[in-house]
Design a protein around this motif. Sequence first.
Motif, mmCIF file in Angstrom:
data_model
loop_
_atom_site.group_PDB
_atom_site.id
_atom_site.type_symbol
_atom_site.label_atom_id
_atom_site.label_comp_id
_atom_site.label_asym_id
_atom_site.label_seq_id
_atom_site.Cartn_x
_atom_site.Cartn_y
_atom_site.Cartn_z
ATOM 1 N N ALA H 62 0.838 -1.207 0.000
ATOM 2 C CA ALA H 62 0.000 0.000 0.000
ATOM 3 C C ALA H 62 0.872 1.256 0.000
ATOM 4 N N GLN H 63 1.903 1.255 0.827
ATOM 5 C CA GLN H 63 2.790 2.426 0.862
ATOM 6 C C GLN H 63 3.460 2.658 -0.482
ATOM 7 N N ALA H 64 3.942 1.577 -1.078
ATOM 8 C CA ALA H 64 4.622 1.706 -2.361
ATOM 9 C C ALA H 64 3.670 2.239 -3.420
ATOM 10 N N ALA H 65 2.456 1.713 -3.428
ATOM 11 C CA ALA H 65 1.483 2.143 -4.430
ATOM 12 C C ALA H 65 1.129 3.614 -4.240
ATOM 13 N N ALA H 66 0.991 4.027 -2.989
ATOM 14 C CA ALA H 66 0.659 5.430 -2.727
ATOM 15 C C ALA H 66 1.777 6.349 -3.200
ATOM 16 N N ALA H 67 3.015 5.968 -2.915
ATOM 17 C CA ALA H 67 4.147 6.790 -3.345
ATOM 18 C C ALA H 67 4.212 6.856 -4.856
ATOM 19 N N PHE H 68 3.985 5.724 -5.478
ATOM 20 C CA PHE H 68 4.036 5.675 -6.935
ATOM 21 C C PHE H 68 2.950 6.565 -7.530
ATOM 22 N N ALA H 69 1.752 6.464 -6.964
ATOM 23 C CA ALA H 69 0.632 7.250 -7.490
ATOM 24 C C ALA H 69 0.910 8.742 -7.331
ATOM 25 N N ALA H 70 1.502 9.111 -6.203
ATOM 26 C CA ALA H 70 1.798 10.532 -5.974
ATOM 27 C C ALA H 70 2.774 11.056 -7.021
ATOM 28 N N LEU H 71 3.812 10.292 -7.293
ATOM 29 C CA LEU H 71 4.784 10.713 -8.302
ATOM 30 C C LEU H 71 4.151 10.733 -9.683
ATOM 31 N N ALA H 72 3.224 9.809 -9.912
ATOM 32 C CA ALA H 72 2.611 9.690 -11.242
ATOM 33 C C ALA H 72 1.845 10.951 -11.606
ATOM 34 N N GLU H 73 1.395 11.679 -10.616
ATOM 35 C CA GLU H 73 0.619 12.882 -10.909
ATOM 36 C C GLU H 73 1.444 13.939 -11.628
ATOM 37 N N SER H 74 2.769 13.910 -11.381
ATOM 38 C CA SER H 74 3.610 14.929 -12.037
ATOM 39 C C SER H 74 4.038 14.466 -13.421
ATOM 40 N N GLY H 75 3.504 13.371 -13.910
ATOM 41 C CA GLY H 75 3.693 13.048 -15.315
ATOM 42 C C GLY H 75 4.444 11.763 -15.608
ATOM 43 N N GLY H 76 5.644 11.671 -15.189
ATOM 44 C CA GLY H 76 6.418 10.475 -15.510
ATOM 45 C C GLY H 76 7.673 10.878 -16.233
ATOM 46 N N PRO H 96 -3.266 2.342 -13.195
ATOM 47 C CA PRO H 96 -3.484 1.305 -14.212
ATOM 48 C C PRO H 96 -2.560 1.431 -15.428
ATOM 49 N N ARG H 97 -2.090 2.651 -15.750
ATOM 50 C CA ARG H 97 -1.201 2.773 -16.908
ATOM 51 C C ARG H 97 0.216 2.251 -16.622
ATOM 52 N N ALA H 98 0.500 1.995 -15.365
ATOM 53 C CA ALA H 98 1.838 1.490 -15.026
ATOM 54 C C ALA H 98 2.006 0.078 -15.577
ATOM 55 N N GLN H 99 3.245 -0.244 -15.926
ATOM 56 C CA GLN H 99 3.519 -1.561 -16.494
ATOM 57 C C GLN H 99 4.425 -2.340 -15.520
ATOM 58 N N ALA H 100 4.065 -3.588 -15.260
ATOM 59 C CA ALA H 100 4.871 -4.398 -14.341
ATOM 60 C C ALA H 100 5.957 -5.148 -15.103
ATOM 61 N N HIS H 101 7.158 -5.180 -14.527
ATOM 62 C CA HIS H 101 8.267 -5.963 -15.071
ATOM 63 C C HIS H 101 8.748 -6.890 -13.967
ATOM 64 N N ARG H 105 11.802 -6.836 -11.158
ATOM 65 C CA ARG H 105 11.225 -6.417 -9.879
ATOM 66 C C ARG H 105 10.861 -4.921 -9.938
ATOM 67 N N MET H 106 10.292 -4.519 -11.078
ATOM 68 C CA MET H 106 9.996 -3.095 -11.275
ATOM 69 C C MET H 106 8.595 -2.854 -11.824
ATOM 70 N N ALA H 107 8.105 -1.639 -11.588
ATOM 71 C CA ALA H 107 6.945 -1.116 -12.294
ATOM 72 C C ALA H 107 7.369 0.195 -12.923
ATOM 73 N N VAL H 108 6.819 0.467 -14.112
ATOM 74 C CA VAL H 108 7.233 1.662 -14.840
ATOM 75 C C VAL H 108 5.995 2.382 -15.367
ATOM 76 N N LEU H 109 5.952 3.677 -15.143
ATOM 77 C CA LEU H 109 4.971 4.517 -15.811
ATOM 78 C C LEU H 109 5.759 5.322 -16.836
ATOM 79 N N ALA H 110 5.504 5.036 -18.122
ATOM 80 C CA ALA H 110 6.282 5.685 -19.171
ATOM 81 C C ALA H 110 6.043 7.188 -19.162
ATOM 82 N N GLY H 111 7.052 7.913 -19.576
ATOM 83 C CA GLY H 111 6.947 9.362 -19.618
ATOM 84 C C GLY H 111 7.462 9.876 -20.954
#
Lengths: 255, 255, 255, 255, 255, 255, 255, 255
Positions: H62-76, H96-101, H105-111
């Motif tokens: 949950a913490q990781a997802a929240a941090a990721f979502a917060a950063l995602a707001e600024s674009g990628g 949902p646009r994030a891609q799992a690898h 051991r990574m997730a990526v939101l393309a920018g």
Amino acid sequence: MHRDALVELLGRVASGELSPAAAVESFAHLPFRAGPGLLLDTHRAMRTGEAEAVFCQGKTPAQAAAAFAALAESGGPVLATRATPEHLEAICRAVPRAQAHPEARMAVLAGQTPRCGSMAVVCAGTSDLPVAEEAAVTAEALGAETLRLCDVGVAGLHRLLAHLEVLRQAEVIVAVAGMEGALPSVIAGLVGAPVIAVPTSVGYGAAFGGLAPLLAMLNSCAPGVSVVNIDNGFGAALVAVRVLRSRTRGGASVR
Amino acid sequence: MHRDALVELLGRVASGELSPAAAVESFAHLPFRAGPGLLLDTHRAMRTGEAEAVFCQGKTPAQAAAAFAALAESGGPVLATRATPEHLEAICRAVPRAQAHPEARMAVLAGQTPRCGSMAVVCAGTSDLPVAEEAAVTAEALGAETLRLCDVGVAGLHRLLAHLEVLRQAEVIVAVAGMEGALPSVIAGLVGAPVIAVPTSVGYGAAFGGLAPLLAMLNSCAPGVSVVNIDNGFGAALVAVRVLRSRTRGGASVR
Amino acid sequence: MHRDALVELLGRVASGELSPAAAVESFAHLPFRAGPGLLLDTHRAMRTGEAEAVFCQGKTPAQAAAAFAALAESGGPVLATRATPEHLEAICRAVPRAQAHPEARMAVLAGQTPRCGSMAVVCAGTSDLPVAEEAAVTAEALGAETLRLCDVGVAGLHRLLAHLEVLRQAEVIVAVAGMEGALPSVIAGLVGAPVIAVPTSVGYGAAFGGLAPLLAMLNSCAPGVSVVNIDNGFGAALVAVRVLRSRTRGGASVR
Amino acid sequence: MHRDALVELLGRVASGELSPAAAVESFAHLPFRAGPGLLLDTHRAMRTGEAEAVFCQGKTPAQAAAAFAALAESGGPVLATRATPEHLEAICRAVPRAQAHPEARMAVLAGQTPRCGSMAVVCAGTSDLPVAEEAAVTAEALGAETLRLCDVGVAGLHRLLAHLEVLRQAEVIVAVAGMEGALPSVIAGLVGAPVIAVPTSVGYGAAFGGLAPLLAMLNSCAPGVSVVNIDNGFGAALVAVRVLRSRTRGGASVR
Amino acid sequence: MHRDALVELLGRVASGELSPAAAVESFAHLPFRAGPGLLLDTHRAMRTGEAEAVFCQGKTPAQAAAAFAALAESGGPVLATRATPEHLEAICRAVPRAQAHPEARMAVLAGQTPRCGSMAVVCAGTSDLPVAEEAAVTAEALGAETLRLCDVGVAGLHRLLAHLEVLRQAEVIVAVAGMEGALPSVIAGLVGAPVIAVPTSVGYGAAFGGLAPLLAMLNSCAPGVSVVNIDNGFGAALVAVRVLRSRTRGGASVR
Amino acid sequence: MHRDALVELLGRVASGELSPAAAVESFAHLPFRAGPGLLLDTHRAMRTGEAEAVFCQGKTPAQAAAAFAALAESGGPVLATRATPEHLEAICRAVPRAQAHPEARMAVLAGQTPRCGSMAVVCAGTSDLPVAEEAAVTAEALGAETLRLCDVGVAGLHRLLAHLEVLRQAEVIVAVAGMEGALPSVIAGLVGAPVIAVPTSVGYGAAFGGLAPLLAMLNSCAPGVSVVNIDNGFGAALVAVRVLRSRTRGGASVR
Amino acid sequence: MHRDALVELLGRVASGELSPAAAVESFAHLPFRAGPGLLLDTHRAMRTGEAEAVFCQGKTPAQAAAAFAALAESGGPVLATRATPEHLEAICRAVPRAQAHPEARMAVLAGQTPRCGSMAVVCAGTSDLPVAEEAAVTAEALGAETLRLCDVGVAGLHRLLAHLEVLRQAEVIVAVAGMEGALPSVIAGLVGAPVIAVPTSVGYGAAFGGLAPLLAMLNSCAPGVSVVNIDNGFGAALVAVRVLRSRTRGGASVR
Amino acid sequence: MHRDALVELLGRVASGELSPAAAVESFAHLPFRAGPGLLLDTHRAMRTGEAEAVFCQGKTPAQAAAAFAALAESGGPVLATRATPEHLEAICRAVPRAQAHPEARMAVLAGQTPRCGSMAVVCAGTSDLPVAEEAAVTAEALGAETLRLCDVGVAGLHRLLAHLEVLRQAEVIVAVAGMEGALPSVIAGLVGAPVIAVPTSVGYGAAFGGLAPLLAMLNSCAPGVSVVNIDNGFGAALVAVRVLRSRTRGGASVR
């Protein structure tokens, strides 16, 4: 005893022989006389003959000789360790009664020390000799009878086994070894006396200045092995002498 | 004594009671009987009561109990160390006479061991207690009378000084400490008995699993300190018992 | 064989030729004769030609020369290692038949050693040469035919690959390297012979006196690599010669 | 030699016997044939039976089984190491001919490997058994006849000495020990075969996960000891097998 | 305050006294004047008398003297540390007002430094004296009143306890010790002032150049101990002076 | 003061109010009353409010709660550190007035502690927060006013510089950082207060559990940095509070 | 692609244009031509001007000069590193066109090297200068334009910030620092170029010969930092030049 | 540029448009605008697309997802590293646009990241794959074209040599290896691009968690190798991308 001293002091206060203020002064001057044992502790050092030693390394010959001479005034035994030939010469000139032990890198001023038992100093190789001699000379200065066994490393077990009978008669054993440091383990598996292990800095490369035998000795699979610092023959002898004295003292102090 | 056994064996050969071939067989079966001391060595283990121990760590409760039971058949004392509550339960079920010492993580089957003297087990903090108890329980199983002093770390010296008098009566002292590991140095400066130092893995960070107190103890500036492996309360007790027995045996073996 | 000796001894007891007491004495005097193999062990050292060596480091030229001369009396081969030019001069003056190998920091007195096979000594850089030469000269003194390949470090693989054909003919390979210590891994991936890896203290900084290549070699991902101490070319040669002799001896001892 | 092969190949191209395209194919199929020895290297792996192994640690049972099955298709021998019971079950279900060796934490699919000689695997304590078994099972899978000696640690030398005669018949010895790691030194002083030392992570505290025996073994004072990584029984066996094969191959390749 | 400087500068721009371009130049010349505090930071160094120091080790006497003389031009205090007698001679010749402290291996050019409080510098043994003196001389040059206690190591606690009363009056204590490094722990358990611990490289073997006391001090079980680098008496004094100044400054800056 | 107590005691002996024997008894019962300060030392702990703390790691929730409750009886402040949520729940159930600080892994029972000044707790990254909070909560419980700055690591200097003004007002600064541990150096170069550096075990690989920032902090090139153990936020706060109290006390104790 | 080259070569053999013998010669002369790329590798060294260097440490002046002269015959650039004044004198006498850089401990024989871009060499303190100069002189000899910034350690950030603008123009930055090694982290947080970090052995005590800054740099919290060996200014320059050349080459090779 | 901003600001003060006090306020509010580059620095992070990353280790899903979502707001681009399958699931549910690898051991939101060149990621064994994938996925997210080569360890050189041609086309190479860590040295000897070495914690025993390959890589004898932290594929990619961007940017910034 210190209790007696305390009773006596307080008795003099009670009798008016000593004013409370003067008594306080004597506490101030010898502040620990009333604390149990602390004063005795000071006395003990002299009483037990745990000799004062001059660690020569890092001192000039003149400094070492001066320190030795100062200690010599209180009687002896006095020891100097890690002494170069130059140190020894200066010490023996300053204190003619001192005896030089170049192979042990030591000078010794004999003192009044009661015999305390017999120990063995065993070393693995000839390169370990200076450390082994430091242990043996120290122990002898403190009253121990010492047996020396040299060059009985584990790569030629028969050399060690050949001396097993005499080894078994020692009340405590100092085992000195560098490199793989296996000697104390092997000895402790063969005899029942406490084995004090001394790792040496003999070796190179992965010996890492004595780390290899130090770790080996700490991990001994044999019972009855304890370890002192690398190259610390002096320290091992002090432990051994305490063991021997424990024997003597034990006779008196145990109910 | 082994000499006697050998004389007797050879006597039976000389008298024709035993054929040379049969005698050879007994040598083959007990191959070291003819080597001086090796056989005694085997006997010594039983004679001196240097108990066999089961090191439970890494064993299942069933394995530990089986090993304990097997050793128990030869009489005792038998010790199990590093035992979890599950190990203890399994052992006590397998050998009902065994006694569990959970605080020491040990089980003990008492044996016929002569009294050998008195020692003190001192520890710096409550976290060091399991290691200190391992030392105390082991020593008691091997015949030593033990005095326990706990929580006398150097950060509050008065706690240690308060027990100085009793500490001074121990013939050998096991000093257990983690963190900065200063306790053995302080004790060895106060009393004359040999001090066996046990570093513990108590602590965190730069304690590096006990490396900090281990190095501190090896570098003790006080005389009479030797060191065993980190957390090795069992090993310290074995050294202490050898010291105490050295005292006893010494009475006989020194000329 | 020792069994025969034992039967014979006991036969003499049985026949009355030897009293039990006298037989006991012979056990006491030659304590290991009845223990299997220990006496033979002593003989083996001479028989196999595993030469005695004088480790010159820490010895004066005079001491080294004296030790070398003493060993020379028993025939040879005799080796001196870690010898400075001053050591070499003193040794060759004391034992004129000795041959100096300054690049290997060695002196050698040739002995009667049977040929035992062919090995290669490979080193990564010119700085590793003294260690590689120590290995090569030692092996030759003990009867091995040696091929030397120098300066074939992994930063220029073509240099190594150019000599692959000859490398593949060696029955055992000593690979000497400092810095990242990758040479033994690369070689062991290319040939089928055992590779004895020698890390050197060549390098600086995070080489930590040879720790870096030592760890690299211990973690080799290639099969067939074993490791000796840092800078221990002498030790590597002894392992290699044992491997070569294993080949010869094997022919006899395997059923 | 590869030059001859190359001349011949090119001659066949020049003569029209081989089309350039077909020649390219042979290069493509065996891409390194023109580089000296590289192709042979590929063949050697199969030829010498240096088995492929699956390192199970860090793999799921399914992954390990899949990897094992894939290797099994090329014939064998195939080895799986560091296998838990779950790994073993999955592997044996996937490759029914595979044999589980739980005490060695291994699974083995036997292959066509020629006999290559006899070796001994010796270990100091029962805790070292898994590593020793890994060495023994690996060596057997690769064609070596292995003798196992267990629980012959140096704290009870008589146990080792009792087996000296058989030990002396091994052509190569793998010596496995944790704690103070003295076993290989003692053995190498008693026999003439190469000794491959395997430190184990058995122990605690200042054993530092096997660092203590590793350093001890690297600093062995006995001749003929080389060392592999901590707990690397598999690697030791590969070295031993290369030594044994060196013997065989040597018969052919030495002029 | 820097805010005032900024207001003034901008006021001069607003009044036309200074053109924007010239103001920019002053920013360019003193680029951080507008950044909050950075300029003050530069000034602070001079204001607080945190003296510039010349670290002589690795410098020739001439280089050290030149550096010292250059710093001396800005007033003082100026310190030179790790100075050999040769360094001291060169410095005192170059800056005659400088004072040599050979026992501290320092030269000092006194400056205008306000008194800032009283501290104690305590050391365990005479070998620790140079480091302790470095701390004391540095602190005095920076305005601290210093009490020196030497040779009060924990192996003879009574020596330390005898000075407890005076020790308790220090506002901050620098405790210097090598070997087992227990002194700071013992002191911090007896007094309430902050204890700054300085491990020294005094010792040998497992002291590992000061690693042993460093780890011990970092693991102190007593409250209020913080640690500086090995042998860093200079750094400890700087911390102590900051503590003392914090006291003074605190009076002003806390609301 | 203790001097007064002593004078009074002796006065009673002098006046006959107390017999010498009874006086001896009181020495025996309160053995350190006559030693200067030792008794006061015990009192100091209570007087200065250096709170007792329960280190929860390795304790069950029940054990931790029991220890906390026992300490709570003597008033407070009482601290529990390294507490899991389970520990916190058990403690708060046992001592309802205790307050849980889960982010600091602490529970606190507030006590009567005088205000002692203001400090800043600064940390490099969010992963360092638990350690920083441990420092801040501890300091607050002991009377310090604390400013918290988080996520001001040196990789984005502007974040730190933005808070320079407030940072400069702290009388003492606790700087918490893992990884390269550069934060304390940068801060100590910008402000004049003492900086207590806390390395954290945050990081992986060559961070070696906090060794990297620990070494970096010990080698700080900036003046005024001293270091505590890895992750020891509690210990850093104790040092900081001693510094702040030194300020207060100083006002009284300096002549 | 190499396949095409091979097809073409074989085609010429098939067509008779090239005899098999001539084809073999081309293989023989360029033995790795058929292995893809190995030959190019050899040529690359000369082509790219990755200069040969003489590592003077451990060589006599005469040896260093001879090596330098030998390399000088192939044109240049030739570098000598870790050269003492005696080395430099011998080299410049042997190769008069060589230029001595005593502050960098180097001699350089300039060669034909194309310009490859601009880099900055930044160092924390004056003691780091020799390593920084080694980097700068090496880079310049290999065609890089270098900007030098010295004495910009993190304890006085304003010094670094004052040069930020010029620093930001470097295409690659070599950051040299000892002690806490924080400089590369701070720089990499301020600029976007790759930062190559060089730890130095400057410092003492817990700097452990450069281990402290090495670990700090490896754990940098800033993006874009990679690390070379302690004191390896030469190696850092080689990395930097590869980066700069990557830029040039990149222009050609990227589609 | 910041200079222009400063001139403008001061111009407004000179013209009376802005009062000195108000100007001071703007400095206070944007404290670093007047310091050269610091503000730009903040902008740079966004401009260069050096993506923000969430280090999942030690965070709940949950913490990781929240941090990721917060950063995602600024674009990628936004990256999550060291993510377990649970982390990945939580992140992809939150963004949902994030891609799992999972293999990385990574997730990526393309920018929006411009192409920046081509690199190769090479790894020695399959166990190194997660680290190699972390490097490759990170680099791709930041605009690099990546070539992957796996299982080309030095124990089978032919595997590496077979890909030499493609390897030589990479502008920068990330070389990932555990165990003996020789891969980067071998590659850097074969190609001219900068090689960024990543040691992995793959291995056991004397690999010491990656210390062995770390030291090996730092001591590489090949030119052009620099090193990042153990297992730090992410960090290596950041260095590589900086190298590639240096190329692009270089075109603009070099005179």
